[in-house]
Design an enzyme around this catalytic site. Structure first.
Site, PDB file in Angstrom:
ATOM      1  N   SER A  50      -8.685  10.791  -3.465  1.00  0.00           N
ATOM      2  CA  SER A  50      -8.395  10.282  -2.125  1.00  0.00           C
ATOM      3  C   SER A  50      -8.846  11.255  -1.035  1.00  0.00           C
ATOM      4  O   SER A  50      -8.985  12.450  -1.260  1.00  0.00           O
ATOM      5  CB  SER A  50      -6.898  10.035  -1.965  1.00  0.00           C
ATOM      6  OG  SER A  50      -6.438   9.132  -2.941  1.00  0.00           O
TER       7      SER A  50
HETATM    8  N1  SAH Z   1      -4.411  10.223  -5.976  1.00  0.00           N
HETATM    9  C1  SAH Z   1      -5.575  10.138  -6.786  1.00  0.00           C
HETATM   10  C2  SAH Z   1      -6.216   8.794  -6.555  1.00  0.00           C
HETATM   11  C3  SAH Z   1      -6.979   8.327  -7.716  1.00  0.00           C
HETATM   12  S1  SAH Z   1      -7.643   6.703  -7.537  1.00  0.00           S
HETATM   13  C4  SAH Z   1      -6.535  11.253  -6.415  1.00  0.00           C
HETATM   14  O1  SAH Z   1      -6.534  11.647  -5.236  1.00  0.00           O
HETATM   15  O2  SAH Z   1      -7.284  11.707  -7.256  1.00  0.00           O
HETATM   16  C5  SAH Z   1      -6.359   5.717  -8.246  1.00  0.00           C
HETATM   17  C6  SAH Z   1      -6.079   5.938  -9.698  1.00  0.00           C
HETATM   18  O3  SAH Z   1      -5.146   4.937 -10.100  1.00  0.00           O
HETATM   19  C7  SAH Z   1      -7.282   5.810 -10.617  1.00  0.00           C
HETATM   20  O4  SAH Z   1      -7.431   6.979 -11.378  1.00  0.00           O
HETATM   21  C8  SAH Z   1      -6.923   4.600 -11.492  1.00  0.00           C
HETATM   22  O5  SAH Z   1      -7.395   4.715 -12.815  1.00  0.00           O
HETATM   23  C9  SAH Z   1      -5.408   4.619 -11.446  1.00  0.00           C
HETATM   24  N2  SAH Z   1      -4.747   3.349 -11.767  1.00  0.00           N
HETATM   25  C10 SAH Z   1      -5.147   2.084 -11.457  1.00  0.00           C
HETATM   26  N3  SAH Z   1      -4.278   1.168 -11.935  1.00  0.00           N
HETATM   27  C11 SAH Z   1      -3.289   1.867 -12.567  1.00  0.00           C
HETATM   28  C12 SAH Z   1      -2.116   1.488 -13.277  1.00  0.00           C
HETATM   29  N4  SAH Z   1      -1.769   0.213 -13.466  1.00  0.00           N
HETATM   30  N5  SAH Z   1      -1.319   2.479 -13.767  1.00  0.00           N
HETATM   31  C13 SAH Z   1      -1.648   3.792 -13.615  1.00  0.00           C
HETATM   32  N6  SAH Z   1      -2.765   4.207 -12.978  1.00  0.00           N
HETATM   33  C14 SAH Z   1      -3.581   3.262 -12.450  1.00  0.00           C
END
Ligand code: SAH
Length: 203
Positions: A50
């Site tokens: 993010s």
């Molecule tokens: N806060 C993180 C954002 C990552 S993007 C950062 O800054 O790195 C969002 C993440 O949510 C992705 O890695 C994706 O794989 C995960 N995600 C999507 N659906 C999900 C679910 N049902 N349960 C757990 N993680 C999930």
């Protein structure tokens, strides 16, 4: 470590945490030159780390510094996880993509965090055994708030979640629980990767 651009964020706890965590540890090798840019960046498997401003915004909105237990859905790179772990007593984080979950765990362990608990699973149902949570931070976009997450929010708890269709503009919504009732406040327009529902295959 270079200064991050955090706009109007002035919550001192959040600013301190953002200073303490170096974003370069969470950004892929080939993107190191732009590790501190004011944008989301790809981390592989179609996912992204993010934007620092959004991480700071979500952290301050749920008042992570006042929390004993925080639940994060979507560990991704582990960057938001680290910021939360700087402020809350315990952080519980769930990632659906196996490789990303493993990588974030090793990064965060290498950095010395001892208050983070990891799970590789679909976070839709939250982490019931560890509930209730003082704050819940969801970092993937979904149309409607998962009901189990509402159930797992503590009294006076706060959840921040991007609501809306994948690919469209979504809104960060702050949900607060007071005397058993939920209030919803629409905040910023954002664009998050989609909340997925099935275990992704390793690629
Ligand atoms: N806060 C993180 C954002 C990552 S993007 C950062 O800054 O790195 C969002 C993440 O949510 C992705 O890695 C994706 O794989 C995960 N995600 C999507 N659906 C999900 C679910 N049902 N349960 C757990 N993680 C999930």
């Amino acid at each position: 470590m270079k200064e991050l651009f955090l706009r109007e964020i002035n919550d001192q706890n959040t600013l301190k945490a953002m200073k303490a965590v170096d974003r370069k540890h969470f950004v892929p090798e080939k993107l190191q030159a732009i590790a501190y840019s004011d944008s989301a960046l790809p981390i592989g498997q179609g996912q992204s780390i993010s934007q620092p401003y959004i991480v700071a915004y979500m952290t301050s909105t749920v008042k992570a510094g006042d929390c004993r237990k925080v639940l994060e859905i979507g560990t991704g790179s582990g960057y938001q996880t680290a910021i939360l772990a700087e402020l809350a007593r315990e952080v519980f984080t769930i990632e659906i993509i196996h490789n990303l979950g493993i990588k974030a765990k090793s990064t965060l362990e290498r950095l010395g965090y001892k208050n983070i608990h990891f799970k590789i699973a679909d976070g839709y149902k939250g982490w019931k055994e560890m509930a209730p949570f003082d704050a819940i931070v969801v970092t993937a976009a979904i149309q409607d708030t998962p009901p189990d997450l509402l159930d797992q929010l503590a009294e006076n708890g706060r959840m921040i979640i991007p609501l809306g269709a994948a690919g469209n503009t979504q809104y960060l919504v702050l949900i607060e629980k007071k005397t058993g009732r939920f209030s919803y406040k629409r905040k910023l327009a954002v664009r998050f990767v989609p909340f997925t529902r099935t275990e992704s295959e390793d690629k």
